[in-house]
Design an enzyme around this catalytic site. Structure first.
Site, PDB file in Angstrom:
ATOM      1  N   SER A 140       0.856  -1.186   0.000  1.00  0.00           N
ATOM      2  CA  SER A 140       0.000   0.000   0.000  1.00  0.00           C
ATOM      3  C   SER A 140       0.891   1.236   0.000  1.00  0.00           C
ATOM      4  CB  SER A 140      -0.874   0.030   1.260  1.00  0.00           C
ATOM      5  OG  SER A 140      -1.482   1.307   1.416  1.00  0.00           O
ATOM      6  N   TYR A 153      -0.951  -0.535  10.368  1.00  0.00           N
ATOM      7  CA  TYR A 153      -1.246  -0.975   8.998  1.00  0.00           C
ATOM      8  C   TYR A 153      -0.095  -0.558   8.068  1.00  0.00           C
ATOM      9  CZ  TYR A 153      -3.518  -1.234   4.419  1.00  0.00           C
ATOM     10  OH  TYR A 153      -3.817  -1.512   3.104  1.00  0.00           O
TER      11      TYR A 153
HETATM   12  N1  LIG Z   1      -8.853  -1.064  -0.844  1.00  0.00           N
HETATM   13  C1  LIG Z   1      -7.867  -0.209  -0.601  1.00  0.00           C
HETATM   14  O1  LIG Z   1      -8.069   1.010  -0.509  1.00  0.00           O
HETATM   15  C2  LIG Z   1      -6.464  -0.754  -0.454  1.00  0.00           C
HETATM   16  C3  LIG Z   1      -5.411   0.180  -0.536  1.00  0.00           C
HETATM   17  C4  LIG Z   1      -4.113  -0.280  -0.391  1.00  0.00           C
HETATM   18  C5  LIG Z   1      -3.861  -1.621  -0.220  1.00  0.00           C
HETATM   19  N2  LIG Z   1      -4.898  -2.509  -0.131  1.00  0.00           N
HETATM   20  C6  LIG Z   1      -4.576  -3.922   0.108  1.00  0.00           C
HETATM   21  O2  LIG Z   1      -5.187  -4.736  -0.871  1.00  0.00           O
HETATM   22  C7  LIG Z   1      -5.394  -6.042  -0.340  1.00  0.00           C
HETATM   23  C8  LIG Z   1      -6.822  -6.472  -0.634  1.00  0.00           C
HETATM   24  O3  LIG Z   1      -7.685  -5.606   0.051  1.00  0.00           O
HETATM   25  P1  LIG Z   1      -9.146  -5.219  -0.456  1.00  0.00           P
HETATM   26  O4  LIG Z   1      -9.205  -3.753  -0.503  1.00  0.00           O
HETATM   27  O5  LIG Z   1      -9.522  -6.002  -1.640  1.00  0.00           O
HETATM   28  O6  LIG Z   1      -9.957  -5.667   0.859  1.00  0.00           O
HETATM   29  P2  LIG Z   1     -11.303  -6.482   1.061  1.00  0.00           P
HETATM   30  O7  LIG Z   1     -12.285  -6.111   0.006  1.00  0.00           O
HETATM   31  O8  LIG Z   1     -11.651  -6.303   2.492  1.00  0.00           O
HETATM   32  O9  LIG Z   1     -10.838  -7.994   0.790  1.00  0.00           O
HETATM   33  C9  LIG Z   1      -9.924  -8.613   1.649  1.00  0.00           C
HETATM   34  C10 LIG Z   1      -9.793 -10.063   1.247  1.00  0.00           C
HETATM   35  O10 LIG Z   1      -8.939 -10.710   2.205  1.00  0.00           O
HETATM   36  C11 LIG Z   1      -9.632 -11.815   2.761  1.00  0.00           C
HETATM   37  N3  LIG Z   1      -9.289 -11.980   4.172  1.00  0.00           N
HETATM   38  C12 LIG Z   1      -9.479 -11.093   5.189  1.00  0.00           C
HETATM   39  N4  LIG Z   1      -9.091 -11.624   6.354  1.00  0.00           N
HETATM   40  C13 LIG Z   1      -8.653 -12.882   6.066  1.00  0.00           C
HETATM   41  C14 LIG Z   1      -8.142 -13.943   6.854  1.00  0.00           C
HETATM   42  N5  LIG Z   1      -7.998 -13.823   8.191  1.00  0.00           N
HETATM   43  N6  LIG Z   1      -7.788 -15.090   6.239  1.00  0.00           N
HETATM   44  C15 LIG Z   1      -7.950 -15.242   4.904  1.00  0.00           C
HETATM   45  N7  LIG Z   1      -8.409 -14.266   4.097  1.00  0.00           N
HETATM   46  C16 LIG Z   1      -8.774 -13.108   4.686  1.00  0.00           C
HETATM   47  C17 LIG Z   1     -11.111 -11.505   2.617  1.00  0.00           C
HETATM   48  O11 LIG Z   1     -11.875 -12.697   2.504  1.00  0.00           O
HETATM   49  P3  LIG Z   1     -12.714 -13.402   3.677  1.00  0.00           P
HETATM   50  O12 LIG Z   1     -13.389 -12.323   4.459  1.00  0.00           O
HETATM   51  O13 LIG Z   1     -13.628 -14.288   2.897  1.00  0.00           O
HETATM   52  O14 LIG Z   1     -11.701 -14.173   4.447  1.00  0.00           O
HETATM   53  C18 LIG Z   1     -11.108 -10.794   1.270  1.00  0.00           C
HETATM   54  O15 LIG Z   1     -11.152 -11.722   0.220  1.00  0.00           O
HETATM   55  C19 LIG Z   1      -5.052  -5.951   1.144  1.00  0.00           C
HETATM   56  O16 LIG Z   1      -3.757  -6.471   1.363  1.00  0.00           O
HETATM   57  C20 LIG Z   1      -5.082  -4.462   1.420  1.00  0.00           C
HETATM   58  O17 LIG Z   1      -4.274  -4.098   2.514  1.00  0.00           O
HETATM   59  C21 LIG Z   1      -6.199  -2.102  -0.262  1.00  0.00           C
END
Ligand SMILES: NC(=O)c1ccc[n+]([C@@H]2O[C@H](COP(=O)([O-])OP(=O)(O)OC[C@H]3O[C@@H](n4cnc5c(N)ncnc54)[C@H](OP(=O)(O)O)[C@@H]3O)[C@@H](O)[C@H]2O)c1
Length: 262
Positions: A140, A153
């Site tokens: 990120s 984070y």
């Molecule tokens: N969205 C943003 O603004 C943003 C910005 C920078 C970086 N990121 C990074 O992008 C990545 C994906 O995030 P996202 O935005 O797509 O978030 P999201 O929509 O909340 O999705 C997170 C994913 O991780 C899975 N997950 C969460 N806890 C878990 C656990 N304990 N074990 C296994 N799987 C787990 C969730 O599935 P389940 O709930 O089914 O387990 C879901 O598939 C993350 O690493 C995040 O830090 C996101």
């Protein structure tokens, strides 16, 4: 079974991981989807099997739980068809450092860093041995910016960047591509988990735009891909400033400014 390497994607039930699943399936890769919510993964897999014909396996795992994590590690070690790991699962927590609970922080670190490094460690020796494959780690921009006010984070994401850069140096010469992807605010459910309304935010990237841009970086074999950063020269200058220090970081004597006057 596809001739192309299969792709194991963590956090594939929604958000960025689900779009990675869509894009790699459309490229003809078989998939292994990993997350906790099996119904959501079944929905993603069912649609993609029908639309693309690729083979998709589902591994239910809570990556903060050592037994579940071990199951995924074993799959990465033993399944020679898997040639690409997308280390995407991650979460965030709301509040400031003093407001956050120690246990929540610990779970955050376990998912965003421990799971990520264990999964990379499970697949890397096999990829290095065959001299091909890829590890994609989702970091990120917060990992570059303590000023954004998400200290724990951001620290996990700084870890992801450092690890990726180190693995790129170690594994690149062995034929294994390592990419760090640094999104900024992207429209996914992660913001609900921190108690924020993403629709009230400015400069939010759509998740498909984020993943498609990250895949341009992937195809170019970029070590660090920052889709929201328009001026790539700023990253180059930042990295060059860091590298310029390298020859000066190790010295026998403390710097003049730390020597006490007698
Ligand atoms: N969205 C943003 O603004 C943003 C910005 C920078 C970086 N990121 C990074 O992008 C990545 C994906 O995030 P996202 O935005 O797509 O978030 P999201 O929509 O909340 O999705 C997170 C994913 O991780 C899975 N997950 C969460 N806890 C878990 C656990 N304990 N074990 C296994 N799987 C787990 C969730 O599935 P389940 O709930 O089914 O387990 C879901 O598939 C993350 O690493 C995040 O830090 C996101």
């Amino acid at each position: 079974m596809s001739q192309l390497p299969a792709v194991l994607i963590t956090g594939a039930s929604t958000g960025i991981g689900a779009i990675y699943a869509d894009r790699f399936a459309r490229r003809g890769h078989d998939l292994v989807l990993v997350a906790r919510d099996i119904a959501r993964m079944e929905a993603v897999a069912g649609r993609l099997r029908q639309e693309t014909g690729v083979t998709i396996d589902i591994l239910q795992a809570d990556l903060t739980q050592p037994a579940d994590l071990a199951k995924v590690e074993t799959r990465l070690r033993d399944d020679a068809h898997i040639g690409i790991l997308v280390n995407n699962a991650g979460t965030a927590i709301g509040g400031t450092f003093v407001e956050q609970s120690t246990d929540d922080m610990s779970r955050l670190v376990a998912l965003n860093t421990t799971a990520l490094v264990r999964l990379a460690s499970a697949i890397a020796p096999r990829l290095a041995k065959v001299g091909e494959g890829a590890i994609v780690n989702i970091g990120s921009v917060v990992g570059l910016a303590p000023e954004f006010g998400m200290s724990v984070y951001g620290a996990t994401k700084a870890f992801v960047l450092f690890l990726s850069q180190g693995l790129d140096l170690e594994l690149g010469p062995k034929g294994v591509y390592v990419q760090a992807v640094l999104p900024a605010t992207t429209r996914t459910e992660i913001w609900e988990h921190v108690g924020a309304d993403v629709n009230a935010m400015n400069n939010v990237m759509e998740v498909a735009d984020l993943v498609d841009a990250a895949l341009v970086g992937f195809d170019r074999r970029e070590p660090v891909t920052i889709p929201p950063l328009h001026d790539a020269g700023q990253w180059d200058a930042f990295d060059a400033a860091r590298k310029a220090m390298l020859g000066n970081l190790v010295n026998a004597l403390p710097a003049e400014r730390y020597r006490r006057l007698a």
